[in-house]
Design a protein around this motif. Structure first.
Motif, PDB file in Angstrom:
ATOM      1  N   SER A  85       1.728   9.466  -5.938  1.00 41.48           N
ATOM      2  CA  SER A  85       2.286  10.598  -5.405  1.00 41.48           C
ATOM      3  C   SER A  85       3.154  11.225  -6.545  1.00 41.48           C
ATOM      4  O   SER A  85       3.136  12.211  -7.123  1.00 41.48           O
ATOM      5  CB  SER A  85       2.536  10.750  -4.196  1.00 41.48           C
ATOM      6  OG  SER A  85       1.754  10.421  -3.138  1.00 41.48           O
ATOM      7  N   VAL A  93      -3.190  11.137  -1.160  1.00 36.22           N
ATOM      8  CA  VAL A  93      -3.388   9.629  -0.975  1.00 36.22           C
ATOM      9  C   VAL A  93      -2.495   9.158   0.049  1.00 36.22           C
ATOM     10  O   VAL A  93      -1.488   9.541   0.508  1.00 36.22           O
ATOM     11  CB  VAL A  93      -2.813   9.279  -2.363  1.00 36.22           C
ATOM     12  CG1 VAL A  93      -2.931   7.560  -2.238  1.00 36.22           C
ATOM     13  CG2 VAL A  93      -3.615   9.755  -3.463  1.00 36.22           C
ATOM     14  N   GLU A  94      -3.449   8.150   0.880  1.00 34.05           N
ATOM     15  CA  GLU A  94      -2.804   7.589   1.913  1.00 34.05           C
ATOM     16  C   GLU A  94      -2.957   5.924   1.640  1.00 34.05           C
ATOM     17  O   GLU A  94      -3.796   5.633   0.838  1.00 34.05           O
ATOM     18  CB  GLU A  94      -3.460   7.807   3.355  1.00 34.05           C
ATOM     19  CG  GLU A  94      -3.304   9.399   3.703  1.00 34.05           C
ATOM     20  CD  GLU A  94      -3.837   9.799   5.078  1.00 34.05           C
ATOM     21  OE1 GLU A  94      -3.694   9.149   6.123  1.00 34.05           O
ATOM     22  OE2 GLU A  94      -4.468  10.677   4.949  1.00 34.05           O
ATOM     23  N   ALA A  95      -2.196   5.351   2.593  1.00 30.23           N
ATOM     24  CA  ALA A  95      -2.131   3.913   2.402  1.00 30.23           C
ATOM     25  C   ALA A  95      -3.346   3.266   3.147  1.00 30.23           C
ATOM     26  O   ALA A  95      -3.097   2.476   3.979  1.00 30.23           O
ATOM     27  CB  ALA A  95      -0.910   3.323   2.757  1.00 30.23           C
ATOM     28  N   TYR A 117      -7.931  12.158   1.188  1.00 30.90           N
ATOM     29  CA  TYR A 117      -7.411  10.576   0.715  1.00 30.90           C
ATOM     30  C   TYR A 117      -7.204  10.767  -0.802  1.00 30.90           C
ATOM     31  O   TYR A 117      -6.755   9.577  -1.494  1.00 30.90           O
ATOM     32  CB  TYR A 117      -8.648   9.669   1.108  1.00 30.90           C
ATOM     33  CG  TYR A 117      -8.982   9.482   2.463  1.00 30.90           C
ATOM     34  CD1 TYR A 117      -7.756   9.538   3.303  1.00 30.90           C
ATOM     35  CD2 TYR A 117      -9.930  10.125   2.768  1.00 30.90           C
ATOM     36  CE1 TYR A 117      -8.127   9.227   4.755  1.00 30.90           C
ATOM     37  CE2 TYR A 117     -10.403   9.804   4.324  1.00 30.90           C
ATOM     38  CZ  TYR A 117      -9.414   9.542   4.991  1.00 30.90           C
ATOM     39  OH  TYR A 117      -9.790   9.446   6.641  1.00 30.90           O
ATOM     40  N   LYS A 125       0.995   4.059  -2.797  1.00 29.36           N
ATOM     41  CA  LYS A 125       0.727   5.479  -2.446  1.00 29.36           C
ATOM     42  C   LYS A 125       2.011   6.494  -3.090  1.00 29.36           C
ATOM     43  O   LYS A 125       1.612   7.662  -3.603  1.00 29.36           O
ATOM     44  CB  LYS A 125       0.766   5.721  -0.835  1.00 29.36           C
ATOM     45  CG  LYS A 125       0.709   7.127  -0.267  1.00 29.36           C
ATOM     46  CD  LYS A 125       0.684   7.251   1.109  1.00 29.36           C
ATOM     47  CE  LYS A 125       2.509   7.236   1.352  1.00 29.36           C
ATOM     48  NZ  LYS A 125       2.565   7.379   2.876  1.00 29.36           N
ATOM     49  N   THR A 146       4.147  13.723  -0.749  1.00 26.57           N
ATOM     50  CA  THR A 146       3.645  12.326  -0.451  1.00 26.57           C
ATOM     51  C   THR A 146       3.068  12.422   0.934  1.00 26.57           C
ATOM     52  O   THR A 146       4.009  12.921   1.748  1.00 26.57           O
ATOM     53  CB  THR A 146       4.412  11.244  -0.741  1.00 26.57           C
ATOM     54  OG1 THR A 146       3.664   9.945  -0.292  1.00 26.57           O
ATOM     55  CG2 THR A 146       5.711  11.252   0.026  1.00 26.57           C
ATOM     56  N   THR A 179      -4.237   1.509  -3.319  1.00 26.37           N
ATOM     57  CA  THR A 179      -2.710   1.663  -3.725  1.00 26.37           C
ATOM     58  C   THR A 179      -2.097   0.365  -3.605  1.00 26.37           C
ATOM     59  O   THR A 179      -0.920   0.015  -3.966  1.00 26.37           O
ATOM     60  CB  THR A 179      -2.359   2.707  -2.450  1.00 26.37           C
ATOM     61  OG1 THR A 179      -2.455   1.865  -1.341  1.00 26.37           O
ATOM     62  CG2 THR A 179      -2.947   3.912  -2.636  1.00 26.37           C
ATOM     63  N   THR A 184       0.931   8.234   6.021  1.00 27.62           N
ATOM     64  CA  THR A 184      -0.341   7.743   6.346  1.00 27.62           C
ATOM     65  C   THR A 184      -0.586   7.909   7.742  1.00 27.62           C
ATOM     66  O   THR A 184       0.166   7.647   8.571  1.00 27.62           O
ATOM     67  CB  THR A 184      -0.492   6.116   5.883  1.00 27.62           C
ATOM     68  OG1 THR A 184      -0.183   6.191   4.634  1.00 27.62           O
ATOM     69  CG2 THR A 184      -1.648   5.533   6.192  1.00 27.62           C
ATOM     70  N   ARG A 205       0.795  -1.216   0.080  1.00 27.85           N
ATOM     71  CA  ARG A 205      -0.193  -0.255  -0.004  1.00 27.85           C
ATOM     72  C   ARG A 205       0.786   0.974  -0.092  1.00 27.85           C
ATOM     73  O   ARG A 205       0.735   2.238  -0.918  1.00 27.85           O
ATOM     74  CB  ARG A 205      -1.009  -0.101   1.227  1.00 27.85           C
ATOM     75  CG  ARG A 205      -1.931  -1.120   1.141  1.00 27.85           C
ATOM     76  CD  ARG A 205      -2.907  -0.620   2.226  1.00 27.85           C
ATOM     77  NE  ARG A 205      -3.743  -1.753   2.666  1.00 27.85           N
ATOM     78  CZ  ARG A 205      -3.672  -2.322   3.820  1.00 27.85           C
ATOM     79  NH1 ARG A 205      -2.689  -2.156   4.749  1.00 27.85           N
ATOM     80  NH2 ARG A 205      -4.433  -3.487   3.983  1.00 27.85           N
ATOM     81  N   GLU A 206       1.991   1.353   0.797  1.00 24.94           N
ATOM     82  CA  GLU A 206       2.734   2.394   0.780  1.00 24.94           C
ATOM     83  C   GLU A 206       3.788   2.785  -0.408  1.00 24.94           C
ATOM     84  O   GLU A 206       3.756   3.761  -0.611  1.00 24.94           O
ATOM     85  CB  GLU A 206       3.656   1.984   2.099  1.00 24.94           C
ATOM     86  CG  GLU A 206       2.948   2.278   3.616  1.00 24.94           C
ATOM     87  CD  GLU A 206       2.592   3.717   3.820  1.00 24.94           C
ATOM     88  OE1 GLU A 206       2.966   4.624   3.097  1.00 24.94           O
ATOM     89  OE2 GLU A 206       1.857   3.620   4.675  1.00 24.94           O
TER      90      GLU A 206
END
Length: 695
Positions: free
Chosen positions: A306, A358-360, A410, A302, A605, A436, A608, A298-299
């Motif tokens: 970004s 955007v976040e994870a 988000y 993300k 970026t 993500t 999260t 996910r990270e």
């Protein structure tokens, strides 16, 4: 009678010593047998049975140390499996030759070189090649983590198969142990003692895979429980684990516990879902490793979004070597979610220009009973209600339903092929979206040729020729174009001013910077507002205000509009003019190229779960820190748990293990005792013969 007494005494002595010799011999023979516990035969004296009473053979072990050994074994194998599950991902991301951060740095370095000669296609080609490498690194890293996740999930399945075999075997042995104990066939029964050893060995194997607690019953059986108190095995039934794919996430395994009977193997219909933290052992370690890998994916996704969004927005703020408006350089794929209903589907799109939001997180949308809820799920998989963060202006009758968050929080929006009212009227419909998790692997390049880099800004500035003051205007930034900004792309692919875009500034008698829109075709001017003289010409549009109708002022523009910014430095005089114009035939301009290069140092970026934003390289460093910290912690804990486990094993074996020196001494002693008892029989025979001869 005397000789007869001697014969009987000698016989009992020989038989007793034979039992002692058998126990010692059995210990020696099983010195290397896995799970074997040392046996000891004890004899009780008796004045009735010719000096030798009952014998009792028992296992020599410390029950409390054994229980601690099971616990330490579970802890050790938990951390070991956790570390093994994370190792591949940690090594991949920290490898300098595969580092996404290094690839991004190389790209920005090459972009800087190209910016110094904006008309050179060779330099642009080199930057284009470096961009391809960045995309490839994102894809490779994500795909490798996905492979690691599948490998860990396979280990989860294998562990469950082994656990089920062990619990079934333990329950069956428990059943046999209880049957022998109830029939009084267990005293001095070697088979009974062997079954006890085997059950302890199986329990030890089970403790490697799960955290277990053992309670011995009066009938000799074990009741084995999980750390949470869930029964795993007794003399009547045993637990069966089942791993199922999550209904909405195929990378996530859910573990269920049911029961079977030792006699008729009838399965209990009810399944209980287990939480990951309640399992322990190797299985718990693998499950937590899969959770960590999933969050790292996910990270990384993300970060990819970004990076791509920032690059696309900045490139669209300029125009190309072919004198056309810049376009997106990278393609960010829409994400298809999963629905509990075959009738409805959901699509997630990343909002252009909002990549830094955007976040994870994964998102879960539930429609039922005339209402709907939206939840987010992060690293710990906890479901958090974020319904109150939704945009309240959503049209609940529109088809498709468009669901957004306030202020584009988000950085995502959802589209469903039905209206919200229709969905809310259903019994229950659930949607699950992972924006993500795979975004890094689906990232791709859109740039086809080096000329597509938009190195020139869409606009440029010009200071009036007849100004009285010495002030000059400069373009501070040009960050975005589109219908919602001051400049958009015309039908010919070239930048054009939108209506009411600020493109003219005049100085009034009070030194204020009055802002106008001047129609490029007619030359008609429309006053829009002004920046007060107190701003001293710095960021004119950001400081612009207009009358609020109540005798005061209010901001003229929302943050980000018009997508370009100017500053005026120097001394201004009344009626001085400053113009913003389309940068026609400005291919030699490198202002947007410099803006593209400067993205490397901008905070693009989001961290999260925090309001903090970081640079792209810092974002990757944070990602490495998350997985690296978890991996290093697991390795450190593995070493500590292994040392403690080995210490407990030595403590247990010091009592229950076979010592050959001790057994050799016992063997010699019992052999001599055997020979001495045999001599008693021999002496009695001599006496008896003498008595016979006397007659």
């Amino acid at each position: 009678m005397g000789s007869t007494d001697l014969i009987i005494t000698g016989k009992y002595g020989v038989l007793n010593q034979q039992k002692l010799l058998n126990a010692t011999s059995n210990n020696i023979n099983n010195v290397n047998t896995v799970g074997f516990i040392r046996k000891e035969t004890q004899t009780y004296t008796s004045c009735v049975d010719w000096g030798v009473g009952a014998t009792y053979t028992r296992r020599i072990y410390d029950q409390y140390v054994q229980r601690q050994m099971y616990s330490d074994c579970s802890d050790y194998n938990y951390y070991k499996s956790y570390a093994e599950g994370l190792d591949t991902t940690d090594r991949l991301l920290s490898d300098s030759t595969m580092s996404v951060a290094n690839a991004m740095s190389d790209f920005f370095d090459e972009l800087s070189t190209a910016a110094s000669l904006p008309t050179s296609t060779a330099n642009r080609q080199a930057a284009m090649a470096k961009l391809d490498i960045v995309v490839n690194r994102f894809q490779t890293a994500n795909e490798s983590m996905f492979d690691s996740l599948n490998d860990v999930n396979s280990r989860v399945h294998d562990s469950i198969t082994e656990i089920n075999s062990l619990t079934r075997s333990i329950a069956n042995i428990n059943y046999e142990i209880r049957s022998m104990a109830l029939s009084d066939n267990h005293v001095n029964n070697e088979i009974y003692l062997q079954m006890l050893d085997e059950r302890d060995r199986l329990t030890g194997e089970l403790s490697k895979l799960m955290s277990v607690k053992v309670v011995e019953q009066d009938d000799g059986t074990y009741e084995i429980y999980m750390s949470t108190g869930m029964l795993l095995a007794n003399g009547d039934s045993y637990g069966c684990l089942t791993d199922k794919l999550n209904d909405f996430d195929s990378t996530k395994r859910q573990i269920y516990l049911s029961y079977e009977n030792t006699e008729d193997a009838s399965r209990n219909i009810a399944n209980v879902q287990l939480t990951i933290d309640s399992i322990g052992g190797a299985l718990g370690g693998y499950l937590n490793a899969s959770k960590e890998i999933r969050n790292t994916m996910r990270e990384l996704g993300k970060l990819a979004v970004s990076f791509a969004d920032a690059l696309n927005e900045q490139n669209k703020a300029g125009f190309t070597l072919e004198d056309k408006a810049g376009e997106a350089l990278l393609k960010i794929q829409s994400v298809q979610g999963v629905s509990s209903s075959n009738s409805y589907g959901i699509t997630c799109d990343f909002i252009e220009g909002k990549g830094e939001n955007v976040e994870a997180y994964d998102f879960e949308l539930i429609f039922a009973g005339g209402d709907y809820k939206v939840y987010k799920r992060g690293k710990d998989d906890t479901r958090v209600d974020i319904t109150d963060e939704l945009d309240t202006t959503i049209d609940k009758t529109a088809i498709p339903a468009e669901i957004k968050f306030k202020d584009d929080k988000y950085g995502v929006k959802f589209s469903i092929n039905a209206s919200i009212n229709t969905l809310s009227a259903t019994t229950r419909t659930v949607f699950y979206v992972k924006p993500t998790v795979l975004s890094a692997s689906t990232l791709s390049t859109l740039i086809n040729k080096p000329e597509d880099f938009a190195f020139a800004s869409a606009v440029r500035t010009r200071t009036g020729d007849d100004n009285y003051g010495n002030a000059v205007i400069s373009l501070t930034s040009c960050t975005a174009t589109g219908t919602g900004y001051g400049v958009s792309v015309g039908t010919d692919g070239k930048p054009v001013f939108n209506t009411e875009a600020p493109n003219l500034i005049k100085i009034d008698k009070d030194g204020n910077y009055v802002i106008f829109y001047r129609d490029p075709d007619t030359g008609a001017e429309t006053e829009l507002g002004y920046a007060p003289a107190s701003c001293k010409g710095v960021n004119v549009f950001a400081n612009a205000v207009t009358d609020d109708g109540l005798g005061g002022t209010k901001k003229l523009y929302e943050e980000g509009y018009p997508g370009y910014e100017v500053s005026i430095s120097g001394t201004v005089r009344q009626n001085d003019t400053f113009t913003v114009e389309i940068n026609t035939e400005g291919q030699a301009d490198n202002s947007n190229a410099n803006a593209l290069t400067s993205l490397r140092s901008e905070k693009l970026t989001k961290t999260t779960g925090s309001t903090q934003t970081t640079t792209l390289n810092e974002g990757y460093a944070n990602l490495l820190a998350l997985i690296g910290s978890a991996s290093n912690s697991a390795k450190t804990n593995t070493e500590a748990a292994e040392a403690k486990y080995e210490q407990t094993v030595k403590m247990f074996e010091s009592n229950s293990g076979v010592n050959l020196d001790e057994e050799a001494t016992n063997l010699l002693m019992f052999q001599q005792s055997y020979q001495a008892c045999a001599k008693i029989i021999e002496a009695s025979q001599t006496v008896f013969n003498a008595l016979i001869a006397a007659f």
